[in-house]
Design a protein around this motif. Structure first.
Motif, PDB file in Angstrom:
ATOM      1  N   ALA A 171       0.827  -1.154   0.055  1.00  0.00           N
ATOM      2  CA  ALA A 171      -0.109   0.150   0.080  1.00  0.00           C
ATOM      3  C   ALA A 171       0.990   1.084   0.284  1.00  0.00           C
ATOM      4  CB  ALA A 171      -0.871   0.028   1.253  1.00  0.00           C
ATOM      5  N   LEU A 172       1.764   1.231   0.927  1.00  0.00           N
ATOM      6  CA  LEU A 172       2.673   2.222   1.016  1.00  0.00           C
ATOM      7  C   LEU A 172       3.442   2.659  -0.472  1.00  0.00           C
ATOM      8  CD1 LEU A 172       4.162   2.058   4.545  1.00  0.00           C
ATOM      9  CD2 LEU A 172       2.249   3.635   3.803  1.00  0.00           C
ATOM     10  N   SER A 173       3.844   1.703  -1.011  1.00  0.00           N
ATOM     11  CA  SER A 173       4.482   1.865  -2.539  1.00  0.00           C
ATOM     12  C   SER A 173       3.865   2.491  -3.773  1.00  0.00           C
ATOM     13  CB  SER A 173       5.101   0.418  -3.059  1.00  0.00           C
ATOM     14  OG  SER A 173       3.963  -0.347  -3.306  1.00  0.00           O
ATOM     15  N   GLY A 208      10.816   3.560  -2.498  1.00  0.00           N
ATOM     16  CA  GLY A 208      11.493   2.427  -1.854  1.00  0.00           C
ATOM     17  C   GLY A 208      12.408   2.469  -0.690  1.00  0.00           C
ATOM     18  N   GLU A 209      12.983   3.502  -0.934  1.00  0.00           N
ATOM     19  CA  GLU A 209      13.986   3.770   0.327  1.00  0.00           C
ATOM     20  C   GLU A 209      13.121   4.407   1.485  1.00  0.00           C
ATOM     21  OE1 GLU A 209      14.353   5.612  -2.537  1.00  0.00           O
ATOM     22  OE2 GLU A 209      15.946   4.229  -3.328  1.00  0.00           O
ATOM     23  N   ASP A 210      12.178   5.095   1.390  1.00  0.00           N
ATOM     24  CA  ASP A 210      11.227   5.524   2.497  1.00  0.00           C
ATOM     25  C   ASP A 210      10.822   4.323   3.174  1.00  0.00           C
ATOM     26  OD1 ASP A 210      11.495   8.047   1.876  1.00  0.00           O
ATOM     27  OD2 ASP A 210       9.774   8.299   0.779  1.00  0.00           O
ATOM     28  N   MET A 222      10.563   0.496   7.479  1.00  0.00           N
ATOM     29  CA  MET A 222      10.403  -0.883   8.200  1.00  0.00           C
ATOM     30  C   MET A 222      11.607  -1.399   9.262  1.00  0.00           C
ATOM     31  SD  MET A 222       7.981  -2.525   6.903  1.00  0.00           S
ATOM     32  CE  MET A 222       6.704  -1.428   6.235  1.00  0.00           C
ATOM     33  N   GLU A 223      12.633  -0.307   9.145  1.00  0.00           N
ATOM     34  CA  GLU A 223      13.738  -0.555  10.033  1.00  0.00           C
ATOM     35  C   GLU A 223      13.410   0.404  11.432  1.00  0.00           C
ATOM     36  OE1 GLU A 223      17.033   0.481   8.004  1.00  0.00           O
ATOM     37  OE2 GLU A 223      17.151  -1.239   6.561  1.00  0.00           O
ATOM     38  N   ASP A 224      12.728   1.287  11.387  1.00  0.00           N
ATOM     39  CA  ASP A 224      12.192   2.164  12.394  1.00  0.00           C
ATOM     40  C   ASP A 224      10.994   1.964  13.099  1.00  0.00           C
ATOM     41  OD1 ASP A 224      11.586   4.440  13.951  1.00  0.00           O
ATOM     42  OD2 ASP A 224      12.135   5.916  12.433  1.00  0.00           O
TER      43      ASP A 224
END
Length: 171
Positions: A58-60, A68-70, A75-77
């Motif tokens: 959905a975010l893409s 993609g970087e966002d 996903m890491e935060d």
């Protein structure tokens, strides 16, 4: 004379670069448009807001506007990820309590979809498609007494080009 969709898009991009507004006329089906695919992804994530694969999908979308970087950073935060999951849970709850129309209004406003889409070369068409799609989904849900799950299922089925008896919604 423009004969193909590619030629039409190139012409529209050239006009846009010259700051000349233009609109593409098409007799295509709204449910084949990019906005229908993106809405399907977004609604799937709202239906299952804790599913991270659906959330990334959905975010893409252009409607949500993350690169993609966002998405990788999100996903890491843990805090950022929890914020998105919470937002989609909120849309899920809003749909259950107040219906699809209210949820769509909130989603479009809160996620700034209109301002994001208008910045694209074919932004006016994309916004028109989005608003038309929302109208169709809301109308279908009200007439058939469908909730989000049934509406999403109907949208997915109607987007299947091989479905016999598929409804046509002209652009």
């Amino acid at each position: 004379l423009v004969r193909t969709n590619m030629e039409a898009r190139l012409m529209q991009e050239a006009l846009s670069a010259l700051r000349i507004p233009s609109v593409l006329y098409s007799t295509g089906n709204l449910l084949d448009a990019r906005e229908a695919m993106e809405m399907e992804r977004i609604l799937a994530s709202i239906l299952e807001p804790n599913d991270l694969w659906l959330l990334r999908s959905a975010l893409s979308t252009d409607m949500m506007g993350l690169t993609g970087e966002d998405i990788a950073r999100t996903m890491e935060d843990e805090g950022a990820l929890e914020s998105w999951v919470s937002r989609f849970n909120g849309y899920h709850l809003l749909e259950r309590e107040e219906g699809l129309a209210r949820m769509f209004r909130s989603l479009i406003h809160e996620e700034k979809m209109l301002s994001r889409l208008i910045s694209l070369p074919d932004g006016e068409r994309r916004i028109t498609n989005l608003l038309h799609l929302v109208e169709i989904l809301h109308d279908r849900a009200v007439k058939k007494g469908m909730g989000l799950a049934q509406t999403l299922k109907w949208l997915a089925e109607q987007r299947n080009r091989n479905l016999p008896g598929r409804e046509e919604f002209p652009l």
